[in-house]
Scaffold this motif. Structure first.
Motif, PDB file in Angstrom:
ATOM      1  N   MET A   1       0.834  -1.179   0.000  1.00  0.00           N
ATOM      2  CA  MET A   1       0.000   0.000   0.000  1.00  0.00           C
ATOM      3  C   MET A   1       0.884   1.249   0.000  1.00  0.00           C
ATOM      4  O   MET A   1       1.831   1.353   0.772  1.00  0.00           O
ATOM      5  CB  MET A   1      -0.906  -0.017   1.233  1.00  0.00           C
ATOM      6  CG  MET A   1      -1.775   1.199   1.344  1.00  0.00           C
ATOM      7  SD  MET A   1      -2.822   1.160   2.807  1.00  0.00           S
ATOM      8  CE  MET A   1      -4.359   0.802   2.028  1.00  0.00           C
ATOM      9  N   LYS A   2       0.550   2.194  -0.859  1.00  0.00           N
ATOM     10  CA  LYS A   2       1.329   3.423  -0.983  1.00  0.00           C
ATOM     11  C   LYS A   2       0.864   4.445   0.055  1.00  0.00           C
ATOM     12  O   LYS A   2      -0.335   4.705   0.177  1.00  0.00           O
ATOM     13  CB  LYS A   2       1.155   3.992  -2.389  1.00  0.00           C
ATOM     14  CG  LYS A   2       1.935   5.258  -2.649  1.00  0.00           C
ATOM     15  CD  LYS A   2       1.737   5.728  -4.083  1.00  0.00           C
ATOM     16  CE  LYS A   2       2.446   7.058  -4.303  1.00  0.00           C
ATOM     17  NZ  LYS A   2       2.324   7.513  -5.677  1.00  0.00           N
ATOM     18  N   PRO A   3       1.783   5.035   0.798  1.00  0.00           N
ATOM     19  CA  PRO A   3       1.397   6.086   1.743  1.00  0.00           C
ATOM     20  C   PRO A   3       0.831   7.301   1.011  1.00  0.00           C
ATOM     21  O   PRO A   3       1.160   7.540  -0.159  1.00  0.00           O
ATOM     22  CB  PRO A   3       2.711   6.453   2.444  1.00  0.00           C
ATOM     23  CG  PRO A   3       3.730   5.498   1.972  1.00  0.00           C
ATOM     24  CD  PRO A   3       3.210   4.780   0.788  1.00  0.00           C
ATOM     25  N   LEU A   4      -0.003   8.061   1.700  1.00  0.00           N
ATOM     26  CA  LEU A   4      -0.558   9.280   1.115  1.00  0.00           C
ATOM     27  C   LEU A   4       0.289  10.505   1.442  1.00  0.00           C
ATOM     28  O   LEU A   4       0.386  11.430   0.643  1.00  0.00           O
ATOM     29  CB  LEU A   4      -1.989   9.503   1.618  1.00  0.00           C
ATOM     30  CG  LEU A   4      -2.985   8.400   1.263  1.00  0.00           C
ATOM     31  CD1 LEU A   4      -4.334   8.684   1.909  1.00  0.00           C
ATOM     32  CD2 LEU A   4      -3.123   8.272  -0.238  1.00  0.00           C
ATOM     33  N   TRP A   5       0.883  10.537   2.621  1.00  0.00           N
ATOM     34  CA  TRP A   5       1.720  11.638   3.085  1.00  0.00           C
ATOM     35  C   TRP A   5       2.895  11.052   3.865  1.00  0.00           C
ATOM     36  O   TRP A   5       2.799   9.953   4.404  1.00  0.00           O
ATOM     37  CB  TRP A   5       0.945  12.576   4.016  1.00  0.00           C
ATOM     38  CG  TRP A   5       0.021  13.512   3.298  1.00  0.00           C
ATOM     39  CD1 TRP A   5      -1.212  13.203   2.790  1.00  0.00           C
ATOM     40  CD2 TRP A   5       0.254  14.880   2.999  1.00  0.00           C
ATOM     41  NE1 TRP A   5      -1.758  14.302   2.207  1.00  0.00           N
ATOM     42  CE2 TRP A   5      -0.882  15.351   2.323  1.00  0.00           C
ATOM     43  CE3 TRP A   5       1.304  15.760   3.246  1.00  0.00           C
ATOM     44  CZ2 TRP A   5      -0.997  16.666   1.881  1.00  0.00           C
ATOM     45  CZ3 TRP A   5       1.189  17.065   2.818  1.00  0.00           C
ATOM     46  CH2 TRP A   5       0.051  17.505   2.136  1.00  0.00           C
ATOM     47  N   VAL A   6       3.965  11.822   3.963  1.00  0.00           N
ATOM     48  CA  VAL A   6       5.107  11.474   4.800  1.00  0.00           C
ATOM     49  C   VAL A   6       5.205  12.536   5.896  1.00  0.00           C
ATOM     50  O   VAL A   6       5.109  13.734   5.612  1.00  0.00           O
ATOM     51  CB  VAL A   6       6.424  11.444   3.992  1.00  0.00           C
ATOM     52  CG1 VAL A   6       7.606  11.101   4.886  1.00  0.00           C
ATOM     53  CG2 VAL A   6       6.327  10.472   2.833  1.00  0.00           C
ATOM     54  N   LEU A   7       5.363  12.085   7.131  1.00  0.00           N
ATOM     55  CA  LEU A   7       5.545  12.998   8.261  1.00  0.00           C
ATOM     56  C   LEU A   7       6.950  12.801   8.819  1.00  0.00           C
ATOM     57  O   LEU A   7       7.313  11.691   9.197  1.00  0.00           O
ATOM     58  CB  LEU A   7       4.512  12.727   9.357  1.00  0.00           C
ATOM     59  CG  LEU A   7       3.050  12.767   8.932  1.00  0.00           C
ATOM     60  CD1 LEU A   7       2.154  12.449  10.133  1.00  0.00           C
ATOM     61  CD2 LEU A   7       2.678  14.108   8.332  1.00  0.00           C
ATOM     62  N   TYR A   8       7.730  13.872   8.860  1.00  0.00           N
ATOM     63  CA  TYR A   8       9.085  13.827   9.410  1.00  0.00           C
ATOM     64  C   TYR A   8       9.084  14.541  10.757  1.00  0.00           C
ATOM     65  O   TYR A   8       8.538  15.639  10.879  1.00  0.00           O
ATOM     66  CB  TYR A   8      10.080  14.541   8.491  1.00  0.00           C
ATOM     67  CG  TYR A   8      10.282  13.862   7.165  1.00  0.00           C
ATOM     68  CD1 TYR A   8      11.111  12.750   7.056  1.00  0.00           C
ATOM     69  CD2 TYR A   8       9.666  14.341   6.018  1.00  0.00           C
ATOM     70  CE1 TYR A   8      11.312  12.130   5.833  1.00  0.00           C
ATOM     71  CE2 TYR A   8       9.865  13.726   4.797  1.00  0.00           C
ATOM     72  CZ  TYR A   8      10.686  12.627   4.709  1.00  0.00           C
ATOM     73  OH  TYR A   8      10.883  12.014   3.503  1.00  0.00           O
TER      74      TYR A   8
END
Length: 159
Positions: A1-8
């Protein structure tokens, strides 16, 4: 499944630790961003750290900003081009910091927003009304909507 957003989330020190994002953290950010892009393609991202980088001083009081400017920008102890590195990947849509309790402003910086949260707790310095920065993300969009919700539920400022 592809993430929708990345949180750093980066540790900018404080307390008994020097107030800065170290160079090895910046290298981690670069390497991780590159790996994520290779694996999933470009994904929108948000980045969070507590103490603002020195670049926050350069956007302070721009006319296209919104929010409260009631405190100095007290940046990290070292200029390390952190925001320029984050912006260079082109996928971070907003950066959020805290630290300066009288600020809750957002300003444009290199095609992304740089924002403060809001004084949320009962500790720390100052007597500003408490609230929190709310961030709204919509599936299928890379637009970041953000505003401050005060402790009494009132919503102030926003994009």
């Amino acid at each position: 499944m592809k993430p929708l957003w990345v949180l750093y989330f980066l540790d900018s020190g404080g307390g008994s630790y020097p107030e800065l994002v170290y160079d090895d953290q910046i290298e981690w950010f670069k390497n991780t961003s590159t790996q994520i892009k290779l694996q999933y393609g470009p994904l929108p991202a948000l980045t969070f750290f507590h103490i603002p980088s020195t670049a926050y001083q350069t956007v302070y009081h721009k006319t296209s900003c919104f929010g409260m400017f009631d405190d100095q920008v007290t940046p990290q102890i070292k200029q390390n081009e952190l925001l320029k590195v984050i912006a260079s990947f082109g996928n971070t849509k907003a950066v959020f910091v805290g630290h300066d309790h009288g600020n809750d402003w957002c300003c444009p910086f290199s095609e992304m927003l740089v924002c403060y949260g809001r004084h949320t707790g009962y500790g720390g310095y100052g007597r500003w009304p408490r609230g929190s920065r709310t961030i709204l993300l919509t599936e299928g969009s890379t637009h970041v909507k953000t505003y401050v919700r005060m402790e009494d539920g009132t919503i102030i400022d926003g994009n």
